[in-house]
Every structure is written in C-alpha cells, then in structure tokens.
Design an enzyme around this catalytic site. Structure first.
Site, short mmCIF file in Angstrom:
data_model
loop_
_atom_site.label_atom_id
_atom_site.label_comp_id
_atom_site.label_asym_id
_atom_site.label_seq_id
_atom_site.Cartn_x
_atom_site.Cartn_y
_atom_site.Cartn_z
N PRO A 10 -17.74 -8.95 -18.41
CA PRO A 10 -17.67 -8.72 -16.97
C PRO A 10 -18.98 -8.24 -16.35
O PRO A 10 -19.69 -7.43 -16.93
CB PRO A 10 -16.59 -7.64 -16.83
CG PRO A 10 -16.53 -6.98 -18.15
CD PRO A 10 -16.86 -8.04 -19.15
N ASN A 11 -19.25 -8.77 -15.18
CA ASN A 11 -20.37 -8.41 -14.31
C ASN A 11 -21.73 -8.91 -14.82
O ASN A 11 -22.73 -8.72 -14.14
CB ASN A 11 -20.43 -6.88 -14.08
CG ASN A 11 -19.17 -6.36 -13.43
OD1 ASN A 11 -18.71 -6.93 -12.44
ND2 ASN A 11 -18.57 -5.33 -13.99
N ARG A 18 -29.24 -7.22 -9.58
CA ARG A 18 -29.15 -5.79 -9.27
C ARG A 18 -29.51 -5.00 -10.52
O ARG A 18 -29.51 -5.53 -11.62
CB ARG A 18 -27.72 -5.43 -8.82
CG ARG A 18 -27.34 -6.04 -7.48
CD ARG A 18 -25.97 -5.58 -7.06
NE ARG A 18 -25.87 -4.13 -7.09
CZ ARG A 18 -24.72 -3.45 -7.18
NH1 ARG A 18 -23.58 -4.10 -7.22
NH2 ARG A 18 -24.71 -2.14 -7.21
N TYR A 23 -31.26 -3.34 -16.60
CA TYR A 23 -31.00 -4.60 -17.29
C TYR A 23 -32.14 -5.62 -17.21
O TYR A 23 -32.03 -6.72 -17.77
CB TYR A 23 -29.71 -5.23 -16.73
CG TYR A 23 -28.49 -4.36 -16.94
CD1 TYR A 23 -28.04 -4.06 -18.23
CD2 TYR A 23 -27.80 -3.81 -15.86
CE1 TYR A 23 -26.94 -3.25 -18.43
CE2 TYR A 23 -26.69 -2.99 -16.06
CZ TYR A 23 -26.27 -2.72 -17.34
OH TYR A 23 -25.18 -1.91 -17.54
N ASN A 74 -21.88 -10.32 -25.84
CA ASN A 74 -22.14 -9.12 -25.05
C ASN A 74 -20.85 -8.87 -24.28
O ASN A 74 -20.61 -9.52 -23.25
CB ASN A 74 -23.32 -9.31 -24.10
CG ASN A 74 -23.60 -8.03 -23.32
OD1 ASN A 74 -22.78 -7.12 -23.29
ND2 ASN A 74 -24.77 -7.96 -22.69
N ALA A 77 -18.53 -4.07 -20.29
CA ALA A 77 -17.75 -2.83 -20.31
C ALA A 77 -16.53 -2.91 -21.23
O ALA A 77 -16.01 -1.87 -21.68
CB ALA A 77 -17.32 -2.47 -18.90
N GLU A 98 -22.96 -8.38 -32.03
CA GLU A 98 -22.77 -7.73 -30.73
C GLU A 98 -24.14 -7.45 -30.13
O GLU A 98 -25.02 -6.90 -30.81
CB GLU A 98 -22.01 -6.41 -30.98
CG GLU A 98 -21.78 -5.56 -29.75
CD GLU A 98 -21.07 -4.25 -30.11
OE1 GLU A 98 -20.59 -4.09 -31.27
OE2 GLU A 98 -21.01 -3.36 -29.23
N HIS A 100 -26.26 -5.84 -26.73
CA HIS A 100 -26.33 -5.13 -25.45
C HIS A 100 -27.77 -5.15 -24.98
O HIS A 100 -28.69 -4.86 -25.76
CB HIS A 100 -25.84 -3.68 -25.59
CG HIS A 100 -24.42 -3.61 -26.01
ND1 HIS A 100 -23.40 -3.90 -25.13
CD2 HIS A 100 -23.86 -3.36 -27.21
CE1 HIS A 100 -22.25 -3.81 -25.80
NE2 HIS A 100 -22.50 -3.49 -27.05
N ARG A 107 -27.40 6.16 -22.93
CA ARG A 107 -26.72 6.19 -21.63
C ARG A 107 -25.51 7.13 -21.67
O ARG A 107 -25.43 7.99 -22.52
CB ARG A 107 -26.36 4.75 -21.22
CG ARG A 107 -27.61 3.87 -21.12
CD ARG A 107 -27.28 2.47 -20.68
NE ARG A 107 -26.72 2.47 -19.32
CZ ARG A 107 -26.13 1.41 -18.75
NH1 ARG A 107 -26.02 0.28 -19.45
NH2 ARG A 107 -25.65 1.49 -17.53
O1 CA2 Z 1 -26.32 -3.24 -21.94
C1 CA2 Z 1 -25.46 -4.13 -21.91
O2 CA2 Z 1 -25.69 -5.31 -22.15
C2 CA2 Z 1 -24.02 -3.77 -21.48
O3 CA2 Z 1 -23.12 -4.53 -22.30
C3 CA2 Z 1 -23.89 -4.17 -20.04
C4 CA2 Z 1 -22.57 -3.77 -19.40
C5 CA2 Z 1 -22.24 -2.31 -19.67
O4 CA2 Z 1 -20.95 -1.99 -19.19
C6 CA2 Z 1 -22.33 -1.96 -21.15
O5 CA2 Z 1 -22.09 -0.58 -21.31
C7 CA2 Z 1 -23.71 -2.30 -21.68
C8 CA2 Z 1 -22.61 -4.00 -17.90
C9 CA2 Z 1 -22.92 -5.41 -17.50
C10 CA2 Z 1 -23.09 -5.48 -16.02
O6 CA2 Z 1 -24.35 -6.02 -15.76
C11 CA2 Z 1 -24.87 -5.87 -14.52
C12 CA2 Z 1 -26.13 -6.39 -14.32
C13 CA2 Z 1 -26.75 -6.28 -13.09
C14 CA2 Z 1 -26.09 -5.64 -12.06
C15 CA2 Z 1 -24.83 -5.14 -12.23
C16 CA2 Z 1 -24.21 -5.24 -13.48
#
Ligand code: CA2
Length: 144
Positions: A10-11, A18, A23, A74, A77, A98, A100, A107
């Site tokens: 997700p996301n 953003r 990221y 990946n 969340a 996996e 990230h 974090r």
């Molecule tokens: O660090 C990672 O790749 C995560 O899997 C990314 C997830 C987060 O919930 C994990 O804890 C770590 C979030 C992905 C959302 O990505 C976004 C990117 C840009 C703007 C908003 C969200």
C-alpha cells in the site's frame, strides 16, 4: 526463462511524489524499470505489481506457488500488521526476499516488527530502491 515476482504494497504508488526525505526521488515506474533491467541482465523474467488492496496481494502470492522462482516483496505497512500475508508467503513455498526502501529500524517502534521477516530468506532495509536490484540479483544467484 524463470520468473521473479516483485510485489509492492500500500501507498508505494506514491513513491517519488511525496516524502522524498524518507523514500528518495525514484517513482514506482523508476523502480519497475530498474527491476526489469536487472532481470534482463540476470536472465530472469520480471512480473511487477503494486496494490493498495490486501486480498489482491494475497491472491498474487498464492498464484506464485509452483510457478515462479522467487518473490521480492515490499509489503509496505502490511509488513507490520498482516498475519494473512505472512501465512500466504508460507503457503507459496518459494524463496522470499523482503525489501524496504527506508531503514525501518531507525524509524518508529511500530515499524521494528515484521511478520514477513519470519518467512523471508533475507531482508534488505535502508538501501533505497537499490535494495530491489540486490534482491533480484540474489535470487538469480540462487537459481544459477
Ligand atoms: O521503507 C519501506 O519501503 C516501507 O515498506 C514503506 C512503507 C512503510 O509503511 C514501511 O514501514 C516501510 C510505506 C510506503 C508508502 O510509501 C510512500 C511513498 C511516498 C509518499 C507516501 C508514501
């Protein structure tokens, strides 16, 4: 040719649009291009998917069984919440790496636990999108 399934939760469709401080600047399309280039160089076919719907993710994981040589995931969340994705990855019976983008251990505390790590062969965190390339290269190494 063997197939590697690259799954994004997700996301991650928001990547590069953003939160570049967390990221980076690569978009999901950039990550897909990187994965396909790495697959080409490693002699592996790449299937690349992203979803914001957990059931869809579970269906893709289960469909990988007896079909693909590895999964790079990946889980976003869902990493920290989903017993269902953990169970699906066990049922798939394929090597899982996996990934990230951020270093989840630097974090918030709630990002320190992963249900996926319990079933993953390896975990890459904090290497940015390069982690996807390294994961595919390692699966190529295992399948040599
Ligand atoms: O660090 C990672 O790749 C995560 O899997 C990314 C997830 C987060 O919930 C994990 O804890 C770590 C979030 C992905 C959302 O990505 C976004 C990117 C840009 C703007 C908003 C969200």
């Amino acid at each position: 040719m063997k197939t590697i399934l690259v799954l994004n939760g997700p996301n991650l469709n928001m990547l590069g649009l953003r939160q570049p401080d967390v990221y980076g600047h690569d978009t999901l399309a950039d990550v897909e291009a990187l994965c396909r280039k790495t697959g080409d160089e490693s002699g592996l076919e790449i299937e690349f998917q992203q979803t914001n719907h957990e059931g869809k993710m579970i269906d893709w994981i289960l469909h990988a069984r007896n079909r693909v040589a590895g999964i790079v995931i990946n889980p976003g969340a869902w990493t920290h919440t989903s017993v269902a994705i953990h169970d699906a990855l066990i049922a798939a019976e394929v090597p899982v790496i996996e990934v990230h983008i951020s270093n989840v251990h630097r974090r918030e505390h709630f990002r320190h636990h992963s249900y996926v790590s319990l079933v993953a062969k390896a975990v890459l965190a904090g290497l940015g999108t390069h982690g996807y390339q390294l994961a595919i290269e390692h699966l190529a190494h295992l399948n040599r």
